[in-house]
Design a protein around this motif. Structure first.
Motif, short mmCIF file in Angstrom:
data_model
loop_
_atom_site.label_atom_id
_atom_site.label_comp_id
_atom_site.label_asym_id
_atom_site.label_seq_id
_atom_site.Cartn_x
_atom_site.Cartn_y
_atom_site.Cartn_z
N LEU A 140 2.22 6.53 -17.21
CA LEU A 140 1.92 5.10 -17.24
C LEU A 140 2.98 4.26 -16.52
CD1 LEU A 140 0.46 4.42 -20.79
CD2 LEU A 140 -0.73 4.59 -18.61
N MET A 141 4.21 4.74 -16.47
CA MET A 141 5.26 4.02 -15.75
C MET A 141 4.89 3.89 -14.27
SD MET A 141 8.21 2.72 -16.82
CE MET A 141 8.92 3.81 -18.04
N ASN A 142 4.40 4.96 -13.69
CA ASN A 142 3.97 4.92 -12.29
C ASN A 142 2.76 4.00 -12.11
OD1 ASN A 142 5.36 7.60 -12.82
ND2 ASN A 142 5.24 7.67 -10.59
N TRP A 143 1.88 4.00 -13.08
CA TRP A 143 0.71 3.13 -13.01
C TRP A 143 1.11 1.66 -13.09
CZ3 TRP A 143 -4.06 3.90 -11.41
CH2 TRP A 143 -4.57 5.19 -11.38
N GLN A 144 2.10 1.36 -13.91
CA GLN A 144 2.58 -0.02 -13.99
C GLN A 144 3.18 -0.47 -12.66
OE1 GLN A 144 5.20 -0.81 -17.32
NE2 GLN A 144 3.46 -1.47 -18.54
N HIS A 145 3.98 0.38 -12.05
CA HIS A 145 4.56 0.05 -10.75
C HIS A 145 3.46 -0.12 -9.69
CE1 HIS A 145 8.54 2.14 -12.10
NE2 HIS A 145 8.41 0.92 -12.60
N SER A 146 2.45 0.73 -9.75
CA SER A 146 1.34 0.63 -8.80
C SER A 146 0.60 -0.70 -8.98
CB SER A 146 0.36 1.80 -9.00
OG SER A 146 0.98 3.03 -8.74
N LEU A 163 0.83 -1.20 0.00
CA LEU A 163 0.00 0.00 0.00
C LEU A 163 0.87 1.26 0.00
CD1 LEU A 163 -2.75 1.39 0.21
CD2 LEU A 163 -2.62 1.12 2.70
N ILE A 164 1.93 1.23 0.79
CA ILE A 164 2.86 2.38 0.81
C ILE A 164 3.47 2.58 -0.58
CG2 ILE A 164 5.06 3.21 1.73
CD1 ILE A 164 4.34 1.84 4.37
N GLU A 192 4.04 5.79 -5.49
CA GLU A 192 4.06 5.91 -6.95
C GLU A 192 3.03 6.94 -7.44
OE1 GLU A 192 5.91 4.70 -9.29
OE2 GLU A 192 7.17 3.36 -8.09
N GLN A 193 1.92 7.02 -6.73
CA GLN A 193 0.84 7.90 -7.19
C GLN A 193 1.03 9.36 -6.76
OE1 GLN A 193 -1.82 7.28 -9.23
NE2 GLN A 193 -0.91 5.25 -9.58
N PHE A 194 1.58 9.55 -5.55
CA PHE A 194 1.55 10.89 -4.97
C PHE A 194 2.92 11.53 -4.79
CE2 PHE A 194 -2.42 8.87 -3.63
CZ PHE A 194 -3.33 9.79 -4.13
N VAL A 195 3.95 11.00 -5.50
CA VAL A 195 5.20 11.75 -5.55
C VAL A 195 4.92 13.07 -6.28
CG1 VAL A 195 6.73 9.75 -5.46
CG2 VAL A 195 5.83 10.50 -7.66
N PRO A 196 5.79 14.08 -6.09
CA PRO A 196 5.49 15.40 -6.69
C PRO A 196 5.14 15.36 -8.18
CG PRO A 196 7.33 15.58 -5.17
CD PRO A 196 6.99 14.13 -5.25
N ASP A 197 5.83 14.50 -8.96
CA ASP A 197 5.53 14.46 -10.39
C ASP A 197 4.72 13.22 -10.75
OD1 ASP A 197 7.55 12.67 -9.85
OD2 ASP A 197 8.62 13.02 -11.74
N GLY A 198 4.02 12.65 -9.79
CA GLY A 198 3.24 11.44 -10.02
C GLY A 198 1.90 11.73 -10.65
N PRO A 199 1.15 10.69 -10.99
CA PRO A 199 -0.14 10.88 -11.67
C PRO A 199 -1.26 11.34 -10.73
CG PRO A 199 0.28 8.54 -11.34
CD PRO A 199 1.53 9.26 -10.91
#
Length: 231
Positions: free
Chosen positions: A39-45, A11-12, A17-24
């Motif tokens: 999409l890279m962040n979404w894949q990691h999520s 969950l962390i 991945e979602q809420f880093v400063p430049d995240g989605p």
């Protein structure tokens, strides 16, 4: 405790991945120009999501609920497979060395997924568990190697992505990583074996001592009874 940690850290990972400063920030599509958002962040999520589900299944296995045997291994195998599946399409249209170093990672990932899947039917199989552990260590150390190659630390020189000799070296380096994983496992196995053997020896000596005390006590009681009968 470990299943809870797996679920919590997953969950962390998703939140990071979602809420880093430049995240989605939980946006998949940009409403203005109708393009995909990070999409890279979404894949990691998505990877973290399936590991989180595996943690939840582990919690259910240890709960009073009657969960089918092997469901925890199935969930973990699926999580590892999803990781490899996403990584397979993670590096298309990238330079040769970048693609190759990630393809080597897939050897450890898919190998681990298959091994864990087999464990559904062969529970508590020492060889399978050791092989799974070695591939897990290999996957972890190889992630570090990928980071050192793609993002050289301390301002080091960048690797030439189109140099075939670099590809050859990285392939050889992958084999070295697996050798190190086997050595680490062997050392750990030897230390555990020595500790267990020492513990068993101490436990055996204590048991022998207890038996001797009981024998001496019985002997003393018998002698006292004989003396009382003679009197």
């Amino acid at each position: 405790a470990l299943p809870i940690l797996k679920a919590v850290f997953s969950l962390i990972g998703i939140l990071a991945e979602q809420f880093v400063p430049d995240g989605p920030h939980m946006r998949l599509i940009n409403s203005e120009d109708r393009t995909w958002v990070k999409l890279m962040n979404w894949q990691h999520s998505t990877m973290y999501l399936f590991y989180g589900l595996s943690g939840v299944v582990d919690i259910l296995v240890y709960s009073p609920l009657k969960v089918p045997q092997g469901l925890d291994r199935l969930a973990l195998s699926l999580a590892v497979f999803i990781e490899g599946f996403l990584f397979y399409f993670h590096v298309h249209n990238r330079p040769e060395l970048d693609q190759h170093i990630h393809s080597l990672l897939l050897v450890a990932v898919f190998g681990g997924a298959i091994t864990i899947f087999i464990e559904i039917f062969l529970r508590d199989h020492a060889v399978l568990e050791l092989f799974r552990t070695s591939l897990t260590i290999l996957q972890g150390t190889w992630f570090w190697q990928i980071g050192f190659v793609l993002f050289p630390p301390w301002g080091g020189p960048e690797w030439k992505q189109d140099d075939h000799e670099n590809v050859m070296f990285i392939t050889m380096c992958f084999c070295w990583h697996y050798a190190v994983a086997i050595i680490l496992m062997s050392v750990n196995y030897f230390l555990v074996y020595c500790c267990l053997r020492r513990h068993t020896k101490i436990a055996g000596e204590i048991e022998i001592g207890i038996r001797k005390l009981k024998t001496d006590k019985n002997g003393v009681q018998a002698a006292l009874l004989n003396e009382s009968e003679e009197e």
